[in-house]
Design a protein around this motif. Structure first.
Motif, PDB file in Angstrom:
ATOM      1  N   THR A 191       0.830  -1.203   0.000  1.00 29.61           N
ATOM      2  CA  THR A 191       0.000   0.000   0.000  1.00 29.61           C
ATOM      3  C   THR A 191       0.865   1.254   0.000  1.00 29.61           C
ATOM      4  O   THR A 191       0.583   2.219  -0.729  1.00 29.61           O
ATOM      5  N   ALA A 192       1.924   1.245   0.799  1.00 28.77           N
ATOM      6  CA  ALA A 192       2.827   2.400   0.841  1.00 28.77           C
ATOM      7  C   ALA A 192       3.503   2.608  -0.504  1.00 28.77           C
ATOM      8  O   ALA A 192       3.623   3.746  -0.974  1.00 28.77           O
ATOM      9  N   ILE A 193       3.926   1.543  -1.154  1.00 22.37           N
ATOM     10  CA  ILE A 193       4.582   1.670  -2.470  1.00 22.37           C
ATOM     11  C   ILE A 193       3.604   2.249  -3.490  1.00 22.37           C
ATOM     12  O   ILE A 193       3.967   3.125  -4.288  1.00 22.37           O
ATOM     13  N   ILE A 194       2.355   1.781  -3.474  1.00 24.23           N
ATOM     14  CA  ILE A 194       1.363   2.296  -4.417  1.00 24.23           C
ATOM     15  C   ILE A 194       1.085   3.772  -4.152  1.00 24.23           C
ATOM     16  O   ILE A 194       1.004   4.588  -5.089  1.00 24.23           O
ATOM     17  N   LEU A 195       0.924   4.143  -2.888  1.00 25.47           N
ATOM     18  CA  LEU A 195       0.655   5.544  -2.557  1.00 25.47           C
ATOM     19  C   LEU A 195       1.838   6.444  -2.907  1.00 25.47           C
ATOM     20  O   LEU A 195       1.652   7.574  -3.393  1.00 25.47           O
ATOM     21  N   ILE A 196       3.037   5.980  -2.673  1.00 24.44           N
ATOM     22  CA  ILE A 196       4.225   6.771  -3.056  1.00 24.44           C
ATOM     23  C   ILE A 196       4.292   6.915  -4.562  1.00 24.44           C
ATOM     24  O   ILE A 196       4.590   7.998  -5.097  1.00 24.44           O
ATOM     25  N   GLY A 197       3.991   5.833  -5.289  1.00 23.62           N
ATOM     26  CA  GLY A 197       3.991   5.907  -6.757  1.00 23.62           C
ATOM     27  C   GLY A 197       2.958   6.874  -7.281  1.00 23.62           C
ATOM     28  O   GLY A 197       3.219   7.639  -8.232  1.00 23.62           O
ATOM     29  N   CYS A 198       1.770   6.873  -6.673  1.00 20.69           N
ATOM     30  CA  CYS A 198       0.732   7.820  -7.099  1.00 20.69           C
ATOM     31  C   CYS A 198       1.119   9.251  -6.734  1.00 20.69           C
ATOM     32  O   CYS A 198       0.824  10.195  -7.477  1.00 20.69           O
TER      33      CYS A 198
END
Length: 56
Positions: A46-53
């Motif tokens: 979830t953190a990786i996806i949010l950072i990517g967004c």
């Protein structure tokens, strides 16, 4: 190692197969450890996806 030869002279090698056994059901400590690992993995993804967004 078990080897056979077919009509055209080609060799087929067969490895020895390991003895099969049934897996043991995880005990309560292992189940809680698996749940913790799953929660940490979910937070990480979830953190990786949010950072990517956020970066894009």
């Amino acid at each position: 190692m078990y080897t056979t030869i077919n009509e055209s002279g080609q060799l087929n090698n067969y490895p020895t197969e390991p003895e099969m056994y049934y897996a043991a059901y995880p005990n309560q400590e292992q189940q809680s450890r698996y749940a913790l690992q799953g929660a940490i993995a979910t937070l990480f993804v979830t953190a990786i996806i949010l950072i990517g967004c956020g970066v894009s």
